[in-house]
Motif scaffolding. Structure first.
Motif, PDB file in Angstrom:
ATOM      1  N   GLN A   1       0.812  -1.151   0.002  1.00 48.10           N
ATOM      2  CA  GLN A   1       0.092  -0.201  -0.026  1.00 48.10           C
ATOM      3  C   GLN A   1       0.859   1.477   0.186  1.00 48.10           C
ATOM      4  O   GLN A   1       0.465   2.311  -0.705  1.00 48.10           O
ATOM      5  N   GLY A   2       1.882   1.261   0.795  1.00 48.47           N
ATOM      6  CA  GLY A   2       2.846   2.582   0.737  1.00 48.47           C
ATOM      7  C   GLY A   2       3.541   2.494  -0.590  1.00 48.47           C
ATOM      8  O   GLY A   2       3.517   3.590  -1.202  1.00 48.47           O
ATOM      9  N   MET A   3       3.946   1.570  -1.493  1.00 49.44           N
ATOM     10  CA  MET A   3       4.407   1.595  -2.910  1.00 49.44           C
ATOM     11  C   MET A   3       3.365   2.367  -3.665  1.00 49.44           C
ATOM     12  O   MET A   3       3.727   3.002  -4.517  1.00 49.44           O
ATOM     13  N   THR A   4       2.150   1.972  -3.457  1.00 47.60           N
ATOM     14  CA  THR A   4       1.080   2.346  -4.469  1.00 47.60           C
ATOM     15  C   THR A   4       0.731   3.701  -4.129  1.00 47.60           C
ATOM     16  O   THR A   4       0.652   4.516  -4.892  1.00 47.60           O
ATOM     17  N   GLY A   5       0.780   4.221  -2.919  1.00 49.11           N
ATOM     18  CA  GLY A   5       0.853   5.613  -2.437  1.00 49.11           C
ATOM     19  C   GLY A   5       1.715   6.314  -2.975  1.00 49.11           C
ATOM     20  O   GLY A   5       1.772   7.583  -3.508  1.00 49.11           O
ATOM     21  N   VAL A   6       3.057   5.958  -2.844  1.00 52.31           N
ATOM     22  CA  VAL A   6       4.343   6.736  -3.412  1.00 52.31           C
ATOM     23  C   VAL A   6       4.213   6.782  -5.158  1.00 52.31           C
ATOM     24  O   VAL A   6       4.583   7.711  -5.689  1.00 52.31           O
ATOM     25  N   ALA A   7       3.576   5.541  -5.677  1.00 51.96           N
ATOM     26  CA  ALA A   7       3.362   5.664  -7.053  1.00 51.96           C
ATOM     27  C   ALA A   7       2.459   6.753  -7.505  1.00 51.96           C
ATOM     28  O   ALA A   7       2.528   7.537  -8.484  1.00 51.96           O
ATOM     29  N   LEU A   8       1.192   6.752  -6.782  1.00 47.11           N
ATOM     30  CA  LEU A   8       0.228   7.841  -7.031  1.00 47.11           C
ATOM     31  C   LEU A   8       0.830   9.197  -6.970  1.00 47.11           C
ATOM     32  O   LEU A   8       0.601  10.203  -7.663  1.00 47.11           O
ATOM     33  N   LEU A   9       1.552   9.441  -5.876  1.00 47.59           N
ATOM     34  CA  LEU A   9       2.398  10.751  -5.696  1.00 47.59           C
ATOM     35  C   LEU A   9       3.065  10.981  -6.727  1.00 47.59           C
ATOM     36  O   LEU A   9       3.248  11.989  -7.393  1.00 47.59           O
ATOM     37  N   GLY A  10       3.772  10.171  -7.334  1.00 41.79           N
ATOM     38  CA  GLY A  10       4.848  10.191  -8.531  1.00 41.79           C
ATOM     39  C   GLY A  10       4.085  10.574  -9.642  1.00 41.79           C
ATOM     40  O   GLY A  10       4.602  11.454 -10.514  1.00 41.79           O
ATOM     41  N   PHE A  11       2.968   9.912 -10.001  1.00 39.70           N
ATOM     42  CA  PHE A  11       2.095  10.023 -11.300  1.00 39.70           C
ATOM     43  C   PHE A  11       1.670  11.652 -11.069  1.00 39.70           C
ATOM     44  O   PHE A  11       1.566  12.196 -12.148  1.00 39.70           O
ATOM     45  N   GLY A  12       1.204  12.002  -9.853  1.00 36.39           N
ATOM     46  CA  GLY A  12       0.776  13.327  -9.637  1.00 36.39           C
ATOM     47  C   GLY A  12       1.740  14.513 -10.209  1.00 36.39           C
ATOM     48  O   GLY A  12       1.434  15.293 -10.680  1.00 36.39           O
ATOM     49  N   VAL A  13       3.276  14.109  -9.708  1.00 41.55           N
ATOM     50  CA  VAL A  13       3.824  15.162  -9.743  1.00 41.55           C
ATOM     51  C   VAL A  13       4.466  15.158 -11.185  1.00 41.55           C
ATOM     52  O   VAL A  13       4.617  16.359 -12.109  1.00 41.55           O
ATOM     53  N   LYS A  14       4.414  13.855 -11.979  1.00 38.21           N
ATOM     54  CA  LYS A  14       4.892  13.910 -13.513  1.00 38.21           C
ATOM     55  C   LYS A  14       3.744  14.616 -14.151  1.00 38.21           C
ATOM     56  O   LYS A  14       4.095  15.126 -15.253  1.00 38.21           O
ATOM     57  N   LEU A  15       2.477  14.499 -14.059  1.00 42.45           N
ATOM     58  CA  LEU A  15       1.347  15.080 -14.569  1.00 42.45           C
ATOM     59  C   LEU A  15       1.649  16.732 -14.409  1.00 42.45           C
ATOM     60  O   LEU A  15       1.271  17.473 -15.363  1.00 42.45           O
ATOM     61  N   ALA A  16       1.947  16.882 -13.161  1.00 41.03           N
ATOM     62  CA  ALA A  16       1.914  18.597 -12.940  1.00 41.03           C
ATOM     63  C   ALA A  16       3.157  18.961 -13.777  1.00 41.03           C
ATOM     64  O   ALA A  16       3.100  20.032 -14.162  1.00 41.03           O
ATOM     65  N   LEU A  17       4.188  18.345 -14.281  1.00 38.05           N
ATOM     66  CA  LEU A  17       5.195  18.682 -15.100  1.00 38.05           C
ATOM     67  C   LEU A  17       5.173  18.689 -16.492  1.00 38.05           C
ATOM     68  O   LEU A  17       6.025  18.975 -17.367  1.00 38.05           O
TER      69      LEU A  17
END
Length: 207
Positions: free
Chosen positions: A187-203
């Motif tokens: 669950q922690g890994m998927t949470g970090v992945a969602l954060l990463g996808f969000g940052v990538k989309l913002a950029l």
């Protein structure tokens, strides 16, 4: 419609590539079982249908061409993905303090359908993908509207079918992995992945 079989093959290959939907479906399946995962998939399918209608009506091209609209969708979508990632990581702390059962009960009351829907609808990259991918299979000289609609429906159905099997696999792993520590790591890994996808989309830059 030209090369329909090739369109199906390419769609399957693109669908199985990990993305925000995969991370969210994984998280909700682990947290709430098959029911939570399937509700998330149906929400994602609803988002795909919105993008399909937007492409057929020419609305997606307006979004892509407008820097202002593209930025709005991009940042709202990025903020929502980051929010989901933070909520996922925060729930780990609740598990540690309140216990796994309490945290899981909280998860069951979340709208998984709404999460899947917003994650898809608020992602302008999906609109860009439909605008660049679908026209390659449109047969010239015939109505593009019905061709776009048929391809969008096909892509949505293939997405649901793929994630149906994916959810059953994840749920089997969930039932097999009894250790709470292992579930928390995933669950922690998927949470970090969602954060990463969000940052990538913002950029992401406007195409």
């Amino acid at each position: 419609m030209e090369n329909y079989s090739l369109f199906i093959l390419m769609s399957i290959l693109l669908i199985i590539l990990p993305g925000p939907d995969t991370g969210l479906i994984t998280q909700n399946t682990l947290a709430a079982g098959k029911q939570g995962g399937m509700k998330t998939v149906l929400g994602s399918a609803g988002g795909l249908m919105i993008h399909t209608l937007a492409v057929t009506l020419g609305l997606s091209s307006i979004l892509v061409k407008s820097a202002f609209l593209f930025s709005i969708f991009k940042y709202v979508g990025a903020i929502y993905l980051i929010y989901l990632g933070i909520i996922s990581l925060w729930s780990l702390r609740r598990k540690a303090t309140d216990g796994d059962e309490t945290s899981e009960n909280v998860y069951k009351h979340k709208s998984h359908f709404f999460q899947g829907f917003l994650t898809n609808v608020l992602n302008p990259k999906v609109a860009v993908f439909f605008l660049t991918f679908l026209p390659q299979f449109v047969k010239p000289g015939t109505g593009a509207f019905w061709q776009f609609l048929a391809m969008g429906l096909t892509y949505t159905v293939l997405t649901v079918i793929w994630f149906f099997f994916y959810i059953h696999f994840i749920n089997w792993i969930r039932a097999w992995m009894k250790k709470p520590s292992t579930q928390r790591v995933i669950q922690g890994m998927t949470g970090v992945a969602l954060l990463g996808f969000g940052v990538k989309l913002a950029l992401e830059k406007q195409p």
